[in-house]
Design an enzyme around this catalytic site. Structure first.
Site: not given
Ligand code: MEV
Length: 417
Positions: A79, A257, A273, A370
């Site tokens: 990513e 995430k 792992d 992004h």
């Molecule tokens: C993207 O890979 C992760 C985010 O969505 C985390 C978040 O919203 O805190 C940017």
């Protein structure tokens, strides 16, 4: 479809497998060459039905300070924004003194599970009377761990009707230790079976609550502002998002995430792992019955303070670590020598990642950063050189929803000019 070729596929050599797959699934010459060029003998040793190595980009997060030490941290991830965000968050924390990471005793848990125990009190009595015997049986099954100062150190019983779990607490020293824990759990299970107890299963638990790592970050307001927002406003926005992740599981999943973006990338580069760390993290996030954000951020005086605790059963020996020269290179780059240090660094990267994401969300939004990186990837995907990529990306940024065709056109125009 005739699937005869699948029979005994695992017994074939790598080259034979490549030929079979190419023939049966109609791969063109380019794909055949790709598969052949990326095959390694190490890959064939590590997994079954091996074809080739699948590549992922590796980079480093720079400027991560943990317990006063500056780390350059290898990360493997596809990513585009992850390493940029980790470095950004790390450097903001470093300017305010860096991350503080706890040093704690680390144990893995091996479960021996019993079903429909008629009299749990009777089981408790038996386990209590045979406490040392269970531990020494477990240790005898994997004696090298005890020689290194580790091994099965304790146990407890947990009732989860209709089951009872005997949890062995095992010190696996510098390894992730899955094989060791499973071997010990199975040996303890066998002992219990011999004494008439009916065992359902014996296996490690990935909810490694006895290998938890805590990290703290203090960030001065001065290191938080930007995009037209003051440091104090940004800190308040981040604290609000932290509260949201504690009350809304939909947001908590995304919050976590972001944290795992960083932790997984470090784990892959360190040959660990990462699925084990992932499952432990999410189970821990739901430990009180509701899934919540793993980290919290709150304002204390003129600082924003982030705290996170999660299971980090890391290892620096065992598995593929010693076998893969690239993993060994990564340890040379990071200077990490102990499992505890790896846990401290990875958790700090996770919190840095989280800070950068929440800061973007609290200010100009996530897409600005992004998209800059996405445009660069789009430029590279149509064949732009690293020198051309920023020029193509800058033009793409002016288009509302740029696609590959437009990227190609911009690139050929730049080349003509
Ligand atoms: C993207 O890979 C992760 C985010 O969505 C985390 C978040 O919203 O805190 C940017």
């Amino acid at each position: 479809m005739n699937n005869n070729w699948q029979h005994g596929f695992y017994r074939r050599s790598t080259q034979e497998r490549q030929e079979i797959i190419s023939r049966q699934l109609h791969l063109d010459n380019d794909h055949q060459r790709l598969m052949a060029d990326h095959a390694t003998s190490l890959g064939n040793q590590l997994i079954e039905n091996y074809l080739t190595d699948y590549q992922l980009p590796e980079g480093v997060a720079v400027g991560l300070v943990v317990n006063g030490r500056d780390y350059t941290v290898p990360m493997v991830v596809e990513e585009p924004s992850v390493i940029a965000a980790a470095s950004n968050g790390a450097q903001r924390v470093a300017r305010s003194g860096g991350f503080t990471a706890s040093n704690e005793e680390r144990m893995m848990i091996g479960q021996v599970v019993f079903k429909d125990v008629d009299d749990p009190a009777e089981l408790k009595k038996w386990v209590h009377a045979n406490y040392q015997r269970i531990l020494s049986t477990a240790n005898a099954a994997h004696p090298s761990m005890q020689k290194r100062g580790g091994g099965a150190k304790g146990l407890r019983l947990r009732e989860e009707p209709p089951f009872v779990s005997l949890d062995l607490q095992i010190d696996v020293c510098e390894a992730m230790g899955a094989n060791c824990v499973n071997t010990m759990a199975e040996a303890a299970a066998e002992l219990m079976r011999q004494h008439g107890w009916e065992v359902s299963a014996a296996i490690l638990s990935n909810l490694a609550t006895e290998s938890c790592q805590t990290v703290t970050a203090r960030v001065d307001f001065d290191n938080l502002g930007g995009h037209g927002f003051s440091g104090a406003e940004t800190a308040q926005g981040i604290a609000d998002l932290s509260t949201l992740a504690q009350v809304d599981p939909y947001r908590a999943a995304t919050h976590n995430k972001g944290i795992m973006n960083g932790i997984d990338a470090v784990m892959i580069a360190a040959g660990n792992d990462w699925r084990a760390i992932e499952s432990g993290a999410h189970a821990y996030a739901a430990r009180n019955g509701q899934y919540r954000g793993l980290s919290t951020w709150q304002i204390e005086g003129q600082q924003l303070v982030g705290r996170m605790t999660l299971p980090m059963p890391t290892g620096v020996v065992g598995g593929s670590i010693g076998l893969n020269p690239q993993t060994r290179m990564n340890y040379q780059i990071s200077g990490i020598q102990t499992a505890q240090q790896l846990a401290q660094v990875a958790a700090s990267v996770g919190l840095a990642q989280n800070l950068a994401a929440l800061r973007a969300l609290a200010t100009n939004g996530i897409q600005a950063g992004h998209m800059k990186l996405q445009y660069r990837s789009l430029a590279l995907s149509v064949g732009a050189t690293p020198k051309e990529a920023p020029l193509v990306a800058a033009q793409l940024a002016k288009i509302e929803h740029p696609d590959k065709q437009q990227a190609k056109e911009i690139l050929s125009k730049i080349r003509k000019d």
